[in-house]
Write an enzyme that holds these catalytic residues in place. Structure first.
Site, PDB file in Angstrom:
ATOM      1  N   HIS A   1      57.389  44.366  71.051  1.00  0.00           N
ATOM      2  CA  HIS A   1      58.408  43.666  70.276  1.00  0.00           C
ATOM      3  C   HIS A   1      59.344  44.678  69.642  1.00  0.00           C
ATOM      4  O   HIS A   1      59.025  45.867  69.502  1.00  0.00           O
ATOM      5  CB  HIS A   1      57.774  42.778  69.196  1.00  0.00           C
ATOM      6  N   CYS A   2      60.546  44.202  69.266  1.00  0.00           N
ATOM      7  CA  CYS A   2      61.500  45.030  68.521  1.00  0.00           C
ATOM      8  C   CYS A   2      61.751  44.330  67.186  1.00  0.00           C
ATOM      9  O   CYS A   2      60.877  43.635  66.674  1.00  0.00           O
ATOM     10  CB  CYS A   2      62.785  45.242  69.303  1.00  0.00           C
ATOM     11  N   ALA A   3      62.920  44.477  66.618  1.00  0.00           N
ATOM     12  CA  ALA A   3      63.178  43.929  65.283  1.00  0.00           C
ATOM     13  C   ALA A   3      63.168  42.408  65.242  1.00  0.00           C
ATOM     14  O   ALA A   3      62.773  41.804  64.242  1.00  0.00           O
ATOM     15  CB  ALA A   3      64.517  44.445  64.765  1.00  0.00           C
ATOM     16  N   THR A   4      63.593  41.759  66.328  1.00  0.00           N
ATOM     17  CA  THR A   4      63.690  40.295  66.318  1.00  0.00           C
ATOM     18  C   THR A   4      63.113  39.630  67.558  1.00  0.00           C
ATOM     19  O   THR A   4      63.032  38.408  67.606  1.00  0.00           O
ATOM     20  CB  THR A   4      65.169  39.856  66.202  1.00  0.00           C
ATOM     21  N   ARG A   5      62.682  40.410  68.564  1.00  0.00           N
ATOM     22  CA  ARG A   5      62.358  39.817  69.859  1.00  0.00           C
ATOM     23  C   ARG A   5      60.989  40.234  70.381  1.00  0.00           C
ATOM     24  O   ARG A   5      60.553  41.363  70.190  1.00  0.00           O
ATOM     25  CB  ARG A   5      63.406  40.231  70.906  1.00  0.00           C
TER      26      ARG A   5
END
Length: 477
Positions: free
Chosen positions: A26-30
């Site tokens: 995952h990243c900051a929002t996804r």
């Protein structure tokens, strides 16, 4: 039982089950999935989930937008699905199986420049602030700048250049490090190679044009010009790739017993030699050509047309991942011209997407569930993170995306027509004005106003006139 347990169960089922997940991170929002068979993912059912803000496929990864709570959801998902956590590097490697040649090239370019972006953004803000206090005649009836009347601010101006110089003049060090990191070779050798390109022993790249005589290394039978490659992008990329190639090949043929000595020696020295004799001059010429073509195109009588096309097409480029190419062009423009007239258009495109979402907030102002998605998306977009806005709102409805593209095109024409230049890459939203050169801030503010007003009005007009059947391929690869 966590509040994310049921959504995790639903997502796993709709993504094709555990056996369809090659890696997930995952990243900051996804959530970022690499799927063994992307066709097994039921996109419509996934997007119907209350927790999901949208989906898209980019550089071989199926990405599900969750929002700020993605970290908590991710932990519950991997726990429920009994999956091992993956690093972003592992996910990127696995994603290559779903990419064509062009996508792989773009992914490689992104892997090189993405780790450098935080430093570039900070450096751009610092240069902008230095220009404000050092170049704008704001005091004593517009005759003196702040540093001319205040020793404190003069000291701040001088001190901040320490950081600005480290970021931009010594950029090749960061590039060669990023390449060795990506290629899995010795990162310290990449750093050393980068330092040899910007060593104080060399004639500074910015002083070559005015130098009466260029110093050389004299080997008797041959001479090598002692030219530095400060702020140069392409020479650093070429040199870093050669170093990584040599080290990887040497590892394959040199016995382990002596590899610690032989591999670094016979990888680094030839790489430095080739960089200063062949790759440096070639890369410099290529970079100069690219920057001159882009700059000439933007400042020619047809610059408005180039700006219109770029402003209109940039958001679709984000969907495909091709926008990563602009980082290298921006950095090359900065090294050649002391600024970039390309990056302001990127910041304006981001603002335009956020403005279209703002219009959707107004249109759906009585829909509380919709506002839970759109308000955070608009805020993040105005601060430079566009994915929640583009994939969660604008592409979902279609017509806001078109309105934002038209607004971006309008703002880009204003920016280029006014010769707006940025010091460097910066925060790609409203704070982007801090990276604009002071003499151009006024016109950039006008372009920003266009990027806010035009998409907002068009989105409302399109909604009222029924222009909502425009479809876009959300799974552009």
């Amino acid at each position: 039982m966590s509040k994310y347990t049921d959504p995790a169960k639903d997502l796993l089922e709709r993504i094709g089950g555990k056996e369809n997940v090659a890696t997930v991170t995952h990243c900051a929002t996804r959530m970022r999935f690499v799927l063994n068979d992307p066709k097994k993912a039921n996109v419509e059912e996934i997007e119907a989930m209350k927790l999901v803000k949208g989906t898209f496929t980019q550089v071989g990864q199926f990405q599900v937008i969750i929002g700020n709570e993605v970290s908590s959801f991710y932990n519950e998902f991997v726990k429920y699905a009994d999956l091992d956590s993956s690093s972003k590097e592992e996910a990127n490697v696995a994603a290559k199986q779903n990419m064509n040649f062009l996508q792989r090239m773009i992914a490689h370019l992104a892997d090189i420049f993405t780790p450098l972006i935080p430093a570039l953004v900070v450096g751009g803000l610092i240069l902008g602030f230095r220009n404000v206090i050092g170049d704008i005649k704001m005091l004593e009836d517009g005759t003196k700048s702040l540093i001319e009347v205040s020793q404190f601010w003069a000291g701040v101006h001088s001190f901040l250049w320490l950081i600005g110089e480290a970021v931009f003049h010594f950029l090749p060090v960061g590039i060669t490090w990023a390449i060795t990191k990506k290629m899995g070779t010795s990162q310290i050798l990449g750093i050393v190679l980068g330092i040899t390109l910007v060593s104080p022993q060399l004639l500074n790249a910015y002083g070559v044009a005015g130098a009466e005589e260029i110093p050389v290394w004299d080997f008797g039978f041959a001479q090598i010009e002692m030219i530095g490659y400060q702020a140069q992008v392409i020479p650093a990329i070429l040199a870093g790739l050669v170093l990584a190639f040599l080290e990887r090949k040497l590892r394959d043929i040199v016995p382990n017993a002596i590899s610690m000595i032989v591999v670094p020696f016979f990888a680094l020295i030839p790489a430095v030699l080739i960089a200063h004799t062949v790759l440096g001059p070639i890369g410099w010429n290529i970079g100069s050509f690219v920057s001159n073509v882009v700059y000439s195109g933007l400042t020619s009588s047809f610059g408005w047309l180039f700006a219109a096309i770029f402003g209109f097409a940039y958001a679709p480029l984000v969907i495909t991942g091709l926008h990563h190419m602009t980082n290298a062009i921006d950095l090359q423009l900065m090294s050649e011209l002391g600024g970039t007239n390309l990056w302001p258009m990127i910041a304006l495109s981001n603002i335009a997407q956020g403005s279209a979402v703002l219009a959707m907030i107004y249109i759906n102002r009585k829909n509380e569930e919709e506002k839970q998605v759109s308000i955070p998306a608009a805020v993040s977009c105005y601060l430079g993170v566009t994915e929640p806005a583009i994939f969660g709102i604008n592409l979902k409805y279609g017509f806001p995306f078109l309105a934002a593209m038209i607004g971006s095109m309008t703002a880009a024409v204003i920016s280029v027509g006014s010769n707006v230049m940025a010091n460097s890459i910066g925060v790609g939203g409203l704070p982007g004005i801090l990276s604009i050169q002071p003499q151009h801030m006024g016109m950039f503010a006008v372009a920003m106003a266009a990027a806010i007003v035009v998409p907002f009005i068009l989105t409302i007009v399109f909604a009222k006139t029924g222009v909502s059947k425009v479809t876009f391929n959300k799974k552009a690869a």
